[in-house]
Design a protein around this motif. Sequence first.
Motif, PDB file in Angstrom:
ATOM      1  N   LEU A 186       4.097  -5.518   4.364  1.00  0.00           N
ATOM      2  CA  LEU A 186       4.292  -4.122   4.728  1.00  0.00           C
ATOM      3  C   LEU A 186       2.901  -3.527   4.901  1.00  0.00           C
ATOM      4  CD1 LEU A 186       5.946  -1.565   5.199  1.00  0.00           C
ATOM      5  CD2 LEU A 186       5.931  -1.197   2.709  1.00  0.00           C
ATOM      6  N   GLU A 187       2.610  -3.061   6.093  1.00  0.00           N
ATOM      7  CA  GLU A 187       1.255  -2.655   6.468  1.00  0.00           C
ATOM      8  C   GLU A 187       0.325  -3.861   6.247  1.00  0.00           C
ATOM      9  OE1 GLU A 187       0.392   1.019   4.497  1.00  0.00           O
ATOM     10  OE2 GLU A 187       1.835   2.128   5.722  1.00  0.00           O
ATOM     11  N   ASP A 188      -0.586  -3.828   5.277  1.00  0.00           N
ATOM     12  CA  ASP A 188      -1.471  -4.980   5.075  1.00  0.00           C
ATOM     13  C   ASP A 188      -1.313  -5.607   3.692  1.00  0.00           C
ATOM     14  OD1 ASP A 188      -2.577  -2.994   3.586  1.00  0.00           O
ATOM     15  OD2 ASP A 188      -4.499  -2.949   4.631  1.00  0.00           O
ATOM     16  N   GLU A 189      -0.166  -5.337   3.032  1.00  0.00           N
ATOM     17  CA  GLU A 189       0.076  -5.888   1.702  1.00  0.00           C
ATOM     18  C   GLU A 189       1.280  -6.831   1.718  1.00  0.00           C
ATOM     19  OE1 GLU A 189      -1.798  -5.535  -0.971  1.00  0.00           O
ATOM     20  OE2 GLU A 189      -3.206  -4.261   0.147  1.00  0.00           O
ATOM     21  N   GLN A 190       1.137  -7.993   1.088  1.00  0.00           N
ATOM     22  CA  GLN A 190       2.259  -8.926   0.989  1.00  0.00           C
ATOM     23  C   GLN A 190       3.301  -8.382   0.018  1.00  0.00           C
ATOM     24  OE1 GLN A 190       1.309 -13.082   0.285  1.00  0.00           O
ATOM     25  NE2 GLN A 190       3.239 -13.379  -0.819  1.00  0.00           N
TER      26      GLN A 190
ATOM     27  N   TRP B 209       4.026 -15.775   9.152  1.00  0.00           N
ATOM     28  CA  TRP B 209       3.643 -14.436   8.698  1.00  0.00           C
ATOM     29  C   TRP B 209       4.367 -13.390   9.530  1.00  0.00           C
ATOM     30  CZ3 TRP B 209      -2.066 -13.461   6.933  1.00  0.00           C
ATOM     31  CH2 TRP B 209      -2.383 -14.346   5.887  1.00  0.00           C
ATOM     32  N   PHE B 210       4.944 -12.422   8.840  1.00  0.00           N
ATOM     33  CA  PHE B 210       5.690 -11.342   9.505  1.00  0.00           C
ATOM     34  C   PHE B 210       5.230 -10.011   8.910  1.00  0.00           C
ATOM     35  CE2 PHE B 210       8.988  -8.459  10.661  1.00  0.00           C
ATOM     36  CZ  PHE B 210       9.606  -8.990  11.784  1.00  0.00           C
ATOM     37  N   TRP B 211       4.847  -9.087   9.787  1.00  0.00           N
ATOM     38  CA  TRP B 211       4.403  -7.762   9.357  1.00  0.00           C
ATOM     39  C   TRP B 211       5.391  -6.679   9.785  1.00  0.00           C
ATOM     40  CZ3 TRP B 211       1.031 -11.383  11.273  1.00  0.00           C
ATOM     41  CH2 TRP B 211      -0.137 -11.634  10.555  1.00  0.00           C
TER      42      TRP B 211
ATOM     43  N   ARG C 237       0.975  -0.155  14.783  1.00  0.00           N
ATOM     44  CA  ARG C 237       1.690   0.832  13.978  1.00  0.00           C
ATOM     45  C   ARG C 237       3.108   1.091  14.486  1.00  0.00           C
ATOM     46  NH1 ARG C 237       0.533   1.371   8.876  1.00  0.00           N
ATOM     47  NH2 ARG C 237      -1.633   1.961   8.444  1.00  0.00           N
ATOM     48  N   GLY C 238       4.005   1.202  13.489  1.00  0.00           N
ATOM     49  CA  GLY C 238       5.378   1.582  13.772  1.00  0.00           C
ATOM     50  C   GLY C 238       6.250   0.458  14.296  1.00  0.00           C
ATOM     51  N   GLN C 239       5.689  -0.742  14.442  1.00  0.00           N
ATOM     52  CA  GLN C 239       6.449  -1.860  14.987  1.00  0.00           C
ATOM     53  C   GLN C 239       6.295  -3.070  14.062  1.00  0.00           C
ATOM     54  OE1 GLN C 239       8.373  -1.177  17.329  1.00  0.00           O
ATOM     55  NE2 GLN C 239       7.478   0.382  18.666  1.00  0.00           N
ATOM     56  N   SER C 240       6.735  -4.231  14.524  1.00  0.00           N
ATOM     57  CA  SER C 240       6.620  -5.463  13.740  1.00  0.00           C
ATOM     58  C   SER C 240       5.862  -6.513  14.544  1.00  0.00           C
ATOM     59  CB  SER C 240       8.001  -5.995  13.351  1.00  0.00           C
ATOM     60  OG  SER C 240       8.747  -6.348  14.500  1.00  0.00           O
ATOM     61  N   VAL C 241       5.317  -7.503  13.819  1.00  0.00           N
ATOM     62  CA  VAL C 241       4.559  -8.591  14.445  1.00  0.00           C
ATOM     63  C   VAL C 241       4.875  -9.885  13.690  1.00  0.00           C
ATOM     64  CG1 VAL C 241       2.265  -9.511  14.990  1.00  0.00           C
ATOM     65  CG2 VAL C 241       2.691  -7.046  15.154  1.00  0.00           C
TER      66      VAL C 241
ATOM     67  N   PHE D 297       5.018  -9.422  19.411  1.00  0.00           N
ATOM     68  CA  PHE D 297       4.814  -7.993  19.168  1.00  0.00           C
ATOM     69  C   PHE D 297       6.090  -7.237  19.532  1.00  0.00           C
ATOM     70  CE2 PHE D 297       0.502  -9.510  20.114  1.00  0.00           C
ATOM     71  CZ  PHE D 297      -0.253  -8.904  19.120  1.00  0.00           C
ATOM     72  N   GLN D 298       6.614  -6.472  18.597  1.00  0.00           N
ATOM     73  CA  GLN D 298       7.697  -5.562  18.935  1.00  0.00           C
ATOM     74  C   GLN D 298       7.121  -4.408  19.755  1.00  0.00           C
ATOM     75  OE1 GLN D 298       9.558  -3.764  15.532  1.00  0.00           O
ATOM     76  NE2 GLN D 298      11.260  -2.921  16.696  1.00  0.00           N
ATOM     77  N   LEU D 299       7.798  -4.078  20.871  1.00  0.00           N
ATOM     78  CA  LEU D 299       7.273  -3.054  21.787  1.00  0.00           C
ATOM     79  C   LEU D 299       8.070  -1.765  21.771  1.00  0.00           C
ATOM     80  CD1 LEU D 299       6.532  -5.288  24.911  1.00  0.00           C
ATOM     81  CD2 LEU D 299       4.910  -4.529  23.155  1.00  0.00           C
ATOM     82  N   GLY D 300       9.299  -1.816  21.265  1.00  0.00           N
ATOM     83  CA  GLY D 300      10.142  -0.623  21.335  1.00  0.00           C
ATOM     84  C   GLY D 300      11.071  -0.660  22.538  1.00  0.00           C
ATOM     85  N   ARG D 301      11.859   0.369  22.680  1.00  0.00           N
ATOM     86  CA  ARG D 301      12.917   0.370  23.691  1.00  0.00           C
ATOM     87  C   ARG D 301      12.459   0.813  25.068  1.00  0.00           C
ATOM     88  NH1 ARG D 301      18.093   2.843  20.286  1.00  0.00           N
ATOM     89  NH2 ARG D 301      17.759   1.577  18.407  1.00  0.00           N
TER      90      ARG D 301
END
Length: 554
Positions: free
Chosen positions: A100-104, A233-235, A242-246, A260-264
């Motif tokens: 979550l953000e930069d913490e496991q 690794w999943f963020w 920001r605001g998405q997932s990787v 990279f999640q891009l949104g709708r």
Amino acid sequence: MSKSYTYPEFPYRQSAAQREGRLERHPLVVIGAGPIGLSIALDCAQRGIAVRLIDDNNTVSFGSRAVCYAKRPLEIWDRLGVAAPLVAKGVRWQVGKVFLEDEQVYQFDLLPERGHKMPAMINLQQYYVEQTLVDACEAHPKIDIGWKHKLVALAQQDDHARLTVETPDGRYHLEADWVIACDGANSDTRQMVGAQFTGQFFEDRFLIADVVLKSAPQPAHGAQRLGSEPERWFWFDPPFHRGQSVLLHKQCDDVWRIDFQLGRDADPEAEKRPERVIPRIQAMLGPELPFELEWVSVYQFACRRIDKFRYGRVIFAGDSAHQVSPFGARGANTGIQDVDNLAWKLKLVLDGQAPLALIDSYHEERAFAADDNLLNSTRATDFISPKSPVSLRYRNAVLELAATEPFARPLINSGRLSTPTPYLQSSLNTPDEDTFAGLMKPGTNCADAPLQRQGQPAWLLNVINTLHGPAGGFTLLCFGPRPAVESVAEGPLVARVLSVGDDVQDADGLLAQRYDAQPGTVYLIRPDQHVAARWRSLDAAKVRAALRRATAQH
């Protein structure tokens, strides 16, 4: 064009019947030479079925595409004799980490126990998988591949289908006792038979970037660094996106997959341009780390399945039968398990040793598995991309709690990784009469275990394979003193005895542990290495009844 792989071009050839202008009848025609079509062709051919395989292309899939292959499909490919080069080339991994953000906040292990031949997961570009399967199919005398042969029409009779195929030399016709359609999520064959393909579409778009790196990438934000062993690794909401997932995976040839999640509202054509892709990667890895783009794609996905896996003489497998999101690696892995379920059933029906109802059990078992995969895939997508403010608050609360509260960690869903769905309610199962502990219930795929055979190390699944040869068969796995019989027969169906203690030795005790085996315990194992029945003692009459039931003759 790939910087690490040279795409082959397979030669177009006329079939003899096409060249001579005659109508030829085949026992089996397979449509589509992707991983599923190639695997079903190889499985059926090894069981003695002559296969005509056609594909409208003449090379392997472009781009890495499906890259994660799980333990059970690797065991199936091992039975087909192609797993060794795939495992040798692929990148093994079993640990996944979620940030979550930069913490496991969470870590999981896909294979926490010892004593398995196959790894929990390998990452390998799809073109390598297809190339290996093509080589095996081309070498098999019962497989005839037609490259640049496109199915354009299909008509059915009660006992066969008539296909119209277009080639560079024009159209021709052929007939098939059975057709297996493995032509993907946009299957033309599915449209030709009028099948329904329904489910849920997802609006979010995702960018795949395959990146060539000579050293392991170390995300520019956070204290976590990749170790020496490959990991997934999943963020969620990382500082660099920001605001998405990787999602980050390592593949072979120094290629790394980044999703990279891009949104709708993302423009797919614009997002594929290097001037949009490269800054995203630099934000993740830092501007100093040199890399090359190998392949870029933007995708949407759906969770859908066909209403019936069999339409007359046409059977569907893989993405032509079901489509899931890529989170959890359930697409190709599920398709390979379709192959495993179907080939032995088709062989028995073609040989007249089982009724047509056995083919229909393919729908019963694999539609059940597809629904399980669709449920898991939809849940993962909803967690990764919440559709409402309430879902978003729930997701964020779970992630925040997981950093300190163990109960919240299993609720994190970045994609439940592919595992086999046991057919616990299958009509082919013989229900337990005795009490057993553990997971090896009827309908479950057999757990592998290390053995000794003639003083040499061996594996249970390999021993079962060699007991029957490529055509396969039913096995009676017997623990304790060797039974007085070598096999039990029900008409043409034969279950051969494999004695644990005589034929093989369970030196580590893992086999007995996994199968809750006491002296006298017997397991009836199907040709696809699934448990059909189990008892605490061998009774030939019960075995014969279970053989009838396992082949839909009850």
